[in-house]
Design a protein around this motif. Sequence first.
Motif, PDB file in Angstrom:
ATOM      1  N   PRO A   7      -3.158 -12.187   6.023  1.00  0.00           N
ATOM      2  CA  PRO A   7      -4.190 -11.160   5.825  1.00  0.00           C
ATOM      3  C   PRO A   7      -4.457 -10.524   6.796  1.00  0.00           C
ATOM      4  N   GLU A   8      -4.190 -10.809   7.945  1.00  0.00           N
ATOM      5  CA  GLU A   8      -4.073  -9.862   9.277  1.00  0.00           C
ATOM      6  C   GLU A   8      -3.050  -9.066   9.705  1.00  0.00           C
ATOM      7  N   SER A   9      -2.249  -9.397   8.905  1.00  0.00           N
ATOM      8  CA  SER A   9      -0.996  -8.426   9.386  1.00  0.00           C
ATOM      9  C   SER A   9      -1.269  -7.000   9.026  1.00  0.00           C
ATOM     10  N   GLN A  10      -0.607  -6.043   9.875  1.00  0.00           N
ATOM     11  CA  GLN A  10      -0.921  -4.399   9.761  1.00  0.00           C
ATOM     12  C   GLN A  10       0.378  -3.905   9.603  1.00  0.00           C
ATOM     13  N   CYS A  11       0.390  -2.992   8.488  1.00  0.00           N
ATOM     14  CA  CYS A  11       1.537  -2.103   8.207  1.00  0.00           C
ATOM     15  C   CYS A  11       1.798  -1.246   9.482  1.00  0.00           C
ATOM     16  N   PRO A  12       2.968  -1.107   9.735  1.00  0.00           N
ATOM     17  CA  PRO A  12       3.286  -0.195  10.951  1.00  0.00           C
ATOM     18  C   PRO A  12       3.206   1.352  10.644  1.00  0.00           C
ATOM     19  N   GLY A  13       3.489   1.440   8.900  1.00  0.00           N
ATOM     20  CA  GLY A  13       3.496   2.636   8.382  1.00  0.00           C
ATOM     21  C   GLY A  13       2.227   3.128   8.213  1.00  0.00           C
ATOM     22  N   CYS A  14       1.459   2.588   7.331  1.00  0.00           N
ATOM     23  CA  CYS A  14       0.218   3.378   7.038  1.00  0.00           C
ATOM     24  C   CYS A  14      -1.122   2.766   7.742  1.00  0.00           C
ATOM     25  N   GLY A  15      -1.042   1.538   8.406  1.00  0.00           N
ATOM     26  CA  GLY A  15      -1.882   0.931   9.100  1.00  0.00           C
ATOM     27  C   GLY A  15      -2.923  -0.074   8.305  1.00  0.00           C
ATOM     28  N   SER A  16      -2.527  -0.285   7.093  1.00  0.00           N
ATOM     29  CA  SER A  16      -3.251  -1.145   6.215  1.00  0.00           C
ATOM     30  C   SER A  16      -3.415  -2.653   6.620  1.00  0.00           C
ATOM     31  N   GLN A  67       0.883  -1.265   0.031  1.00  0.00           N
ATOM     32  CA  GLN A  67      -0.064  -0.010  -0.059  1.00  0.00           C
ATOM     33  C   GLN A  67       0.948   1.401   0.115  1.00  0.00           C
ATOM     34  N   CYS A  68       1.542   1.361   1.150  1.00  0.00           N
ATOM     35  CA  CYS A  68       2.248   2.549   0.991  1.00  0.00           C
ATOM     36  C   CYS A  68       3.925   2.486   0.669  1.00  0.00           C
ATOM     37  N   LYS A  69       4.210   1.484   0.330  1.00  0.00           N
ATOM     38  CA  LYS A  69       5.572   1.163  -0.308  1.00  0.00           C
ATOM     39  C   LYS A  69       6.620   1.166   0.699  1.00  0.00           C
ATOM     40  N   GLN A  70       6.372   1.553   2.112  1.00  0.00           N
ATOM     41  CA  GLN A  70       7.443   1.450   2.940  1.00  0.00           C
ATOM     42  C   GLN A  70       8.029  -0.060   3.223  1.00  0.00           C
ATOM     43  N   ARG A  71       9.239   0.112   3.921  1.00  0.00           N
ATOM     44  CA  ARG A  71       9.893  -1.156   4.055  1.00  0.00           C
ATOM     45  C   ARG A  71      10.316  -1.420   5.496  1.00  0.00           C
ATOM     46  N   PHE A  72      10.016  -2.675   5.983  1.00  0.00           N
ATOM     47  CA  PHE A  72      10.212  -2.917   7.436  1.00  0.00           C
ATOM     48  C   PHE A  72      11.196  -4.216   7.708  1.00  0.00           C
ATOM     49  N   ARG A  73      11.923  -4.402   8.789  1.00  0.00           N
ATOM     50  CA  ARG A  73      12.514  -5.477   9.296  1.00  0.00           C
ATOM     51  C   ARG A  73      11.019  -6.633   9.692  1.00  0.00           C
ATOM     52  N   ALA A  74      11.150  -7.672   9.175  1.00  0.00           N
ATOM     53  CA  ALA A  74      10.218  -8.648   9.316  1.00  0.00           C
ATOM     54  C   ALA A  74       9.778  -8.973  10.809  1.00  0.00           C
ATOM     55  N   ASP A  75      11.041  -8.665  11.676  1.00  0.00           N
ATOM     56  CA  ASP A  75      10.867  -8.827  13.056  1.00  0.00           C
ATOM     57  C   ASP A  75      10.565  -7.378  13.771  1.00  0.00           C
ATOM     58  N   ASP A  76       9.952  -6.344  13.158  1.00  0.00           N
ATOM     59  CA  ASP A  76       9.868  -5.363  13.646  1.00  0.00           C
ATOM     60  C   ASP A  76       8.349  -5.180  14.822  1.00  0.00           C
ATOM     61  N   PRO A  77       8.833  -4.931  15.965  1.00  0.00           N
ATOM     62  CA  PRO A  77       7.937  -5.337  17.186  1.00  0.00           C
ATOM     63  C   PRO A  77       6.523  -4.555  16.850  1.00  0.00           C
ATOM     64  N   ARG A  78       6.376  -3.500  15.662  1.00  0.00           N
ATOM     65  CA  ARG A  78       5.101  -2.873  15.408  1.00  0.00           C
ATOM     66  C   ARG A  78       4.307  -3.548  14.723  1.00  0.00           C
ATOM     67  N   ILE A  79       4.802  -4.598  13.886  1.00  0.00           N
ATOM     68  CA  ILE A  79       3.981  -5.266  13.127  1.00  0.00           C
ATOM     69  C   ILE A  79       2.897  -6.142  13.959  1.00  0.00           C
ATOM     70  N   GLU A  80       1.606  -5.950  13.551  1.00  0.00           N
ATOM     71  CA  GLU A  80       0.710  -6.486  14.708  1.00  0.00           C
ATOM     72  C   GLU A  80      -0.267  -7.562  13.436  1.00  0.00           C
ATOM     73  N   GLY A  81      -0.920  -8.286  14.193  1.00  0.00           N
ATOM     74  CA  GLY A  81      -1.984  -9.118  13.467  1.00  0.00           C
ATOM     75  C   GLY A  81      -1.098 -10.342  12.662  1.00  0.00           C
ATOM     76  N   GLY A  82      -0.462 -11.059  13.356  1.00  0.00           N
ATOM     77  CA  GLY A  82       0.184 -12.207  12.811  1.00  0.00           C
ATOM     78  C   GLY A  82       1.574 -11.941  12.112  1.00  0.00           C
ATOM     79  N   THR A  83       1.974 -12.860  11.422  1.00  0.00           N
ATOM     80  CA  THR A  83       3.158 -13.055  10.500  1.00  0.00           C
ATOM     81  C   THR A  83       2.940 -12.102   9.338  1.00  0.00           C
ATOM     82  N   PRO A  84       3.846 -11.198   8.879  1.00  0.00           N
ATOM     83  CA  PRO A  84       3.792 -10.598   7.731  1.00  0.00           C
ATOM     84  C   PRO A  84       3.498 -11.585   6.602  1.00  0.00           C
ATOM     85  N   GLY A  85       2.579 -10.853   5.497  1.00  0.00           N
ATOM     86  CA  GLY A  85       2.033 -12.159   4.447  1.00  0.00           C
ATOM     87  C   GLY A  85       0.896 -12.527   4.394  1.00  0.00           C
TER      88      GLY A  85
END
Lengths: 445, 445
Positions: free
Chosen positions: B114-123, B94-112
């Motif tokens: 459907p529930e995982s949430q972007c720490p940048g834009c919240g999508s 969505q917002c084209k930002q990039r994060f470490r996969a272990d970023d503690p701000r990533i919520e909602g399960g593992t990245p990839g």
Amino acid sequence: MVESDRMEKLVSLCKRRGFVFQSSELYGGLGSVWDYGPLGVELKRNLKDRWWRAMVHGRDDIEGLDAGILMHPKVWEASGHVAGFTDPLVDCRQCKQRFRADDPRIEGGTPGGPESQCPGCGSRGSLTEPRLFNLMFKTFMGPVEEAASVVYLRPETAQGSYVNFLNVLQGSRQKVPFGVAQIGKAFRNEITPGNFIFRTREFEQMEMQFFVRPGTDEEWFEFWRAERMRWYEVLGIRPERRRFHEHGPRELAHYAKTAFDIQYEFPFGWEEVEGIHNRTDFDLSRHQQFSGKKLEYFDQERQERYVPYVVETSVGVDRLALVALVDAYGEEEVEGETRVVLRFHPSIAPIKAAVLPLVKKDGMPEIAHRIYDDLRGRLAAFYDDGGSIGRRYRRQDEAGTPFAITVDGQTKDDGTVTVRFRDTLAQERVDAGRLAAYLDERVAG
Amino acid sequence: MVESDRMEKLVSLCKRRGFVFQSSELYGGLGSVWDYGPLGVELKRNLKDRWWRAMVHGRDDIEGLDAGILMHPKVWEASGHVAGFTDPLVDCRQCKQRFRADDPRIEGGTPGGPESQCPGCGSRGSLTEPRLFNLMFKTFMGPVEEAASVVYLRPETAQGSYVNFLNVLQGSRQKVPFGVAQIGKAFRNEITPGNFIFRTREFEQMEMQFFVRPGTDEEWFEFWRAERMRWYEVLGIRPERRRFHEHGPRELAHYAKTAFDIQYEFPFGWEEVEGIHNRTDFDLSRHQQFSGKKLEYFDQERQERYVPYVVETSVGVDRLALVALVDAYGEEEVEGETRVVLRFHPSIAPIKAAVLPLVKKDGMPEIAHRIYDDLRGRLAAFYDDGGSIGRRYRRQDEAGTPFAITVDGQTKDDGTVTVRFRDTLAQERVDAGRLAAYLDERVAG
């Protein structure tokens, strides 16, 4: 001694004694990068230390700085390097080799023409028209390789001093005229590097930018020109092998009003070691223009505001190390054998004093070790008890050690040792108790 | 004082007084690269010099080396960096930002998922699966950007010591056990740099590789672990803010058998300053394998041949500078005002002695200048006659100058000056004639 032989012998000595190794030699080497071994790293440290003491510690009007190798890419647009730091190159369509367009081996008219001949494979008419290649190494910051994150490895330290002009001015409370000095690595993707450590793609610079009031720049230029040559004199570099070379109108860089090189006569000819440049207000004005921020100085005494002019002195550490090595290198007949000797100025010699027991018995090693332990806290000392005394002297001559201290039979009786002088081979008996002070005096820079 | 305030105040002091500037600040700054100003460059020089004296000059069994930043790319295949020096990253579609996969701000399960949430834009569900990114900076040697000419900026100096193992061994005539020490720049394309000069993309390392006989490695590991902690003690770093941290099985690097960090309690928590690693014969064996050349040592006394084990000590100069600054930083009430002081160990203080005429008249500046001229040849001295004496003292406290020398009315009468101590504010009258020796004794490392 034939000059090319001299260079070859020096390169071989440098490897054998641990001054300079080829980078990644284990993997066949990396073009034009060199590693400094145990003796080389000390030689370089001493040269840098002398420069820093002369330029920064010894003066009230110069401040030190250590800017990063990576800088904002705009810096290199402002400096002119993105547009202009280029070499014209030609490709051979036949053998796929690449050459500088001004390669003297290209015959038969200009490259691109039907008669031009490739220096690699000899084909006629196979060379392309010259194209410009930028000499800056490029890398990518952040994980994405896209244009937005391109950064360059700096091709000179000078720009770090310009972009920090106001920071240093405010932090140090200096007034114009004052200078900013830096020692650090720089990188140039040279097409034709060579001559050992003379022209390398990774190298270290010692640069000083002196900010002055416009109109006083020529006077300061003359001051620094003289001052820098004097530095080589103090370092003991042979006068007949150094000279000034003034840049003619066609040699002058785009930023320079006047430029002089200090040249040295290497075995491969006269070449630049240091440059002294009147860069005018070119750099600060460009950074003003590109950053949109004022880089002016307000002179309180004269109540005037101006962009300072810059007089730059710029020397390559690796070149300087080569000057030191070439200038010091000597061969001579001693007692029927060839003696190889590096006659470094004591202040830059990697080892100042070697402590040698004459033989490995009669308590001599113990006394020698005590002397060594006492000396090493004050200066770079070396202990050696392996092999004949003659051989140990020769090894120290090759390392450029100015003083060899020998503990012999007499030492136990009267507390004296012999000091052998590398250059004259003369020997003098000195009381061991005053050895440290004796040497201190003689190795001071 | 709140810890985050302490860090903020320190960063601001560093800029104001010329310790550390943000790189390319004029152009909005370059992420995670810092420039050292006039005081910072001296602090770093002193730290490096102390390390070099302790590790190289002070020992018979360690040799110095200065290998290039650019090395043959095969070196990094052998070392494991090409394959393994990676961080897993995720992109937000969505917002084209990039994060470490272990970023503690990533919520909602593992990245990839459907529930995982972007720490940048919240999508939700917008993050990609993790992909591996190599942390080495890549550049191109020679004019063509093609795979064949890819070289890396070294991520550590250690490999330079391994590939030169035989060169140093032969040039120095050392015997195992012996070490190779280096100080130099390294580069890591960190995804999340930060905390001022703590984690930066361009940084300087001081690394020592100690080559030992297999089987003696644990003993030597213990030796170096104790020795390195002792170094911080001698440097005066507060004992309650430093500790060992042993790497558990999951923390251990692929090359390490045992690893201990020396940690420091920064305002942002306990973090590694130095690592002591038992690297076994991993590196030399890999270089043997990749180069096809033997990297063995023949032990003449024991008549055995082996690939040595390596015990490494590795400290970041920038981190160490931050330790020195944080540890030294203090604020206190003096005469109703807040005094900011940097209580550096005298051996690493950028300026050792400030020479101050009490007032700018009655011949005091002239006497002070003579004293200053006499001192500066021996130690880093500073002359200041601007402003009230109290203000000048405060300025020196902020710079971390341990001794302030004041020339006053009594100086002309009896030849004494006052020495004011930064830490205690005590003053002592000292004969100007023995000032140099007096200070020498107190600033020695």
